[in-house]
Design a protein around this motif. Structure first.
Motif, PDB file in Angstrom:
ATOM      1  N   TYR A  42       0.953  -1.166  -0.001  1.00 38.58           N
ATOM      2  CA  TYR A  42      -0.116   0.217  -0.001  1.00 38.58           C
ATOM      3  C   TYR A  42       0.832   1.348   0.089  1.00 38.58           C
ATOM      4  O   TYR A  42       0.329   2.247  -0.587  1.00 38.58           O
ATOM      5  CB  TYR A  42      -1.214  -0.113   1.332  1.00 38.58           C
ATOM      6  N   GLY A  43       2.106   1.166   0.700  1.00 40.31           N
ATOM      7  CA  GLY A  43       2.955   2.488   0.733  1.00 40.31           C
ATOM      8  C   GLY A  43       3.549   2.488  -0.776  1.00 40.31           C
ATOM      9  O   GLY A  43       3.596   3.854  -1.243  1.00 40.31           O
ATOM     10  N   ASP A  62      -9.644   5.617  -4.976  1.00 40.53           N
ATOM     11  CA  ASP A  62      -9.350   5.165  -6.349  1.00 40.53           C
ATOM     12  C   ASP A  62      -8.803   3.780  -6.171  1.00 40.53           C
ATOM     13  O   ASP A  62      -8.982   2.917  -7.163  1.00 40.53           O
ATOM     14  CB  ASP A  62      -8.128   6.106  -6.955  1.00 40.53           C
ATOM     15  N   ASN A  63      -8.173   3.176  -5.084  1.00 42.67           N
ATOM     16  CA  ASN A  63      -7.589   1.961  -4.959  1.00 42.67           C
ATOM     17  C   ASN A  63      -8.220   1.070  -4.077  1.00 42.67           C
ATOM     18  O   ASN A  63      -8.001  -0.107  -3.790  1.00 42.67           O
ATOM     19  CB  ASN A  63      -6.049   2.035  -4.548  1.00 42.67           C
ATOM     20  N   ASP A  97       0.790   6.645  -6.964  1.00 41.54           N
ATOM     21  CA  ASP A  97      -0.315   7.603  -7.100  1.00 41.54           C
ATOM     22  C   ASP A  97       0.318   9.167  -7.099  1.00 41.54           C
ATOM     23  O   ASP A  97       0.028   9.914  -8.272  1.00 41.54           O
ATOM     24  CB  ASP A  97      -1.420   7.481  -6.235  1.00 41.54           C
ATOM     25  N   LEU A  98       1.067   9.475  -6.262  1.00 47.02           N
ATOM     26  CA  LEU A  98       1.663  10.674  -6.084  1.00 47.02           C
ATOM     27  C   LEU A  98       2.757  10.917  -7.145  1.00 47.02           C
ATOM     28  O   LEU A  98       2.690  12.028  -7.647  1.00 47.02           O
ATOM     29  CB  LEU A  98       2.485  10.760  -4.562  1.00 47.02           C
ATOM     30  N   ALA A  99       3.317   9.946  -7.704  1.00 49.25           N
ATOM     31  CA  ALA A  99       4.286  10.111  -8.945  1.00 49.25           C
ATOM     32  C   ALA A  99       3.427  10.356  -9.914  1.00 49.25           C
ATOM     33  O   ALA A  99       3.736  11.279 -10.965  1.00 49.25           O
ATOM     34  CB  ALA A  99       5.052   9.020  -8.853  1.00 49.25           C
ATOM     35  N   THR A 131      14.968   0.078  -9.479  1.00 47.66           N
ATOM     36  CA  THR A 131      13.407   0.317  -9.984  1.00 47.66           C
ATOM     37  C   THR A 131      13.083   1.971  -9.297  1.00 47.66           C
ATOM     38  O   THR A 131      12.773   1.842  -8.100  1.00 47.66           O
ATOM     39  CB  THR A 131      12.598  -0.556  -9.587  1.00 47.66           C
ATOM     40  N   THR A 132      12.869   2.884 -10.277  1.00 49.49           N
ATOM     41  CA  THR A 132      12.481   4.107  -9.566  1.00 49.49           C
ATOM     42  C   THR A 132      10.885   4.276  -9.761  1.00 49.49           C
ATOM     43  O   THR A 132      10.141   3.204 -10.321  1.00 49.49           O
ATOM     44  CB  THR A 132      12.921   5.127 -10.355  1.00 49.49           C
ATOM     45  N   LEU A 133      10.286   5.233  -9.070  1.00 45.62           N
ATOM     46  CA  LEU A 133       8.915   5.476  -9.308  1.00 45.62           C
ATOM     47  C   LEU A 133       8.430   5.697 -10.791  1.00 45.62           C
ATOM     48  O   LEU A 133       7.335   5.443 -11.243  1.00 45.62           O
ATOM     49  CB  LEU A 133       8.385   6.703  -8.184  1.00 45.62           C
TER      50      LEU A 133
END
Length: 139
Positions: A9-10, A34-35, A16-18, A118-120
């Motif tokens: 969930y984190g 939304d999720n 989502d913020l990205a 692996t980045t956002l």
């Protein structure tokens, strides 16, 4: 190693913020809706993410959360470590025989490598474009 709902969930919050990076703050209520997640649970996860400097909170009527850095600067490993702790597949490997110890270290290093490369930005691009290796050609 099993990633709990905290880590999953984190990552959802951060992805989502990205996706909305640069468009102002996003409320946890909208991310939860939304999720189909618990807003209360997301609030519990936002605090350590904020304390780690990964997100910022904006107060006010149009407040919410924003990424503290550009999506290409935040790695999945940063998020998982904040919410799950150290990345280790097995506790107490120093007591294992050398062959098994080497295996656990290789597994740990492989997981760390994936999370730390692996980045956002990679994750939101993956959602937009799909997996690159999924393209299959038959001859």
């Amino acid at each position: 190693m099993k990633i709990s709902t905290k880590g999953r969930y984190g990552l959802t919050i951060m992805i989502d913020l990205a996706k909305k990076h640069g468009n102002g703050p996003t409320s946890l209520k909208s991310i939860a809706k939304d999720n189909d997640l618990s807003e209360h649970y997301l609030e519990q996860l936002a605090s350590p993410l904020r304390n780690a400097g990964l997100i910022k909170s904006i107060r006010g009527a149009y407040g919410g959360y924003v990424l503290a850095k550009d999506p290409k600067e935040i790695k999945a490993g940063d998020i998982i470590r904040v919410l799950e702790g150290p990345i280790t597949p097995v506790e107490g490997i120093e007591n294992e025989e050398p062959a098994k110890q080497a295996l656990w270290i290789r597994i740990r290093d492989a997981v760390k490598d994936v999370l730390d490369t692996t980045t956002l930005e990679d994750l939101i691009n993956y959602e937009d474009e799909g997996p690159k290796e999924a393209y299959m050609f038959y001859i």
